[in-house]
Design a protein around this motif. Sequence first.
Motif, PDB file in Angstrom:
ATOM      1  N   ASP A   1      33.176  29.714  42.407  1.00  0.00           N
ATOM      2  CA  ASP A   1      33.698  29.645  43.775  1.00  0.00           C
ATOM      3  C   ASP A   1      34.057  28.217  44.165  1.00  0.00           C
TER       4      ASP A   1
ATOM      5  N   PRO B   1      44.373  36.754  47.935  1.00  0.00           N
ATOM      6  CA  PRO B   1      43.327  36.346  46.995  1.00  0.00           C
ATOM      7  C   PRO B   1      43.613  36.957  45.625  1.00  0.00           C
TER       8      PRO B   1
ATOM      9  N   ASP C   1      41.201  38.507  42.269  1.00  0.00           N
ATOM     10  CA  ASP C   1      39.941  38.740  41.574  1.00  0.00           C
ATOM     11  C   ASP C   1      40.194  38.644  40.071  1.00  0.00           C
TER      12      ASP C   1
ATOM     13  N   THR D   1      37.693  38.328  37.698  1.00  0.00           N
ATOM     14  CA  THR D   1      36.349  38.408  37.135  1.00  0.00           C
ATOM     15  C   THR D   1      36.377  38.577  35.631  1.00  0.00           C
TER      16      THR D   1
ATOM     17  N   GLY E   1      35.541  34.776  37.900  1.00  0.00           N
ATOM     18  CA  GLY E   1      35.451  34.369  39.294  1.00  0.00           C
ATOM     19  C   GLY E   1      36.560  34.959  40.137  1.00  0.00           C
ATOM     20  N   HIS E   2      36.815  34.314  41.271  1.00  0.00           N
ATOM     21  CA  HIS E   2      37.842  34.751  42.207  1.00  0.00           C
ATOM     22  C   HIS E   2      38.640  33.549  42.689  1.00  0.00           C
TER      23      HIS E   2
ATOM     24  N   THR F   1      37.832  35.142  47.831  1.00  0.00           N
ATOM     25  CA  THR F   1      37.263  36.483  47.878  1.00  0.00           C
ATOM     26  C   THR F   1      37.827  37.246  49.076  1.00  0.00           C
ATOM     27  N   ASN F   2      37.624  38.540  49.075  1.00  0.00           N
ATOM     28  CA  ASN F   2      38.080  39.357  50.194  1.00  0.00           C
ATOM     29  C   ASN F   2      37.386  38.949  51.493  1.00  0.00           C
ATOM     30  N   ASP F   3      36.117  38.603  51.405  1.00  0.00           N
ATOM     31  CA  ASP F   3      35.395  38.173  52.597  1.00  0.00           C
ATOM     32  C   ASP F   3      35.906  36.831  53.106  1.00  0.00           C
ATOM     33  N   GLN F   4      36.252  35.927  52.189  1.00  0.00           N
ATOM     34  CA  GLN F   4      36.803  34.639  52.618  1.00  0.00           C
ATOM     35  C   GLN F   4      38.144  34.827  53.328  1.00  0.00           C
TER      36      GLN F   4
ATOM     37  N   VAL G   1      41.126  43.172  43.906  1.00  0.00           N
ATOM     38  CA  VAL G   1      39.993  43.600  43.089  1.00  0.00           C
ATOM     39  C   VAL G   1      40.430  43.570  41.634  1.00  0.00           C
TER      40      VAL G   1
ATOM     41  N   GLU H   1      35.079  48.531  46.444  1.00  0.00           N
ATOM     42  CA  GLU H   1      35.317  47.245  47.089  1.00  0.00           C
ATOM     43  C   GLU H   1      36.665  47.245  47.808  1.00  0.00           C
TER      44      GLU H   1
END
Length: 218
Positions: free
Chosen positions: A23, A61, A63, A65, A70-71, A74-77, A95, A105
């Motif tokens: 991150d 964003p 993903d 992974t 990593g990302h 992120t979706n939350d960010q 995702v 997700e």
Amino acid sequence: MVIDMLVHPMLYGEICTPGDEPDGFGFWSREYGMGHMGPMDWDELQVEMDVCDVQKSVLMPLDVTTACGGHFGTNDQIAMLVAAHPDRLWGFASVDPQVSGAADELERAFTELGAKGLCLHPAKQGFAPDDAVAEPLYELCERYNKPVVFHAGMSWEPGAELSRSNPLAFEHTIATHPNVRFSLTHFGWPWVRETVAMLLKYPNCYTDTSITYIDSPE
């Protein structure tokens, strides 16, 4: 209204952390190939939008992974950034279809985070658009009436082979999902004629005109 449909969030200082962890900005810089670019604060980003007469920026964003561990945001960010600047930003979700729970997700991003659509970059994420693992994602996008943005055309990211970003690589997926709207980024450049053919043939295929990089506000 001018909408910048393809804004990667890695230069947004509000979500940048130092270091080379998954991150951290060092990870983003290395795995995305950002060279000597650095984080910017919101005031600077907003000035660039104003000078370029851009009313809305759509944050994408990614993903990665499986491919990188990593990302790229992120979706939350993304949801946090949109909540902080709702008058200027919209957000998509991303995702990794190869990861267990990807569909859950994505549904969370649609229903809880307010994501406007799904961003996928098969060449960088390491899957083919018509792989069976991606099918649950397309089904969710159809159910929630959300578009899918595919990264197409020129890609400078390490490990993202250009041949996998040719607009024709997405044809089977677009043809077999007529009720899902798909957008091919960068007008598919340098395969512009192929992009035009896709637009003419498939009514559910779109593109954006982010062909060139704005290297300065002027």
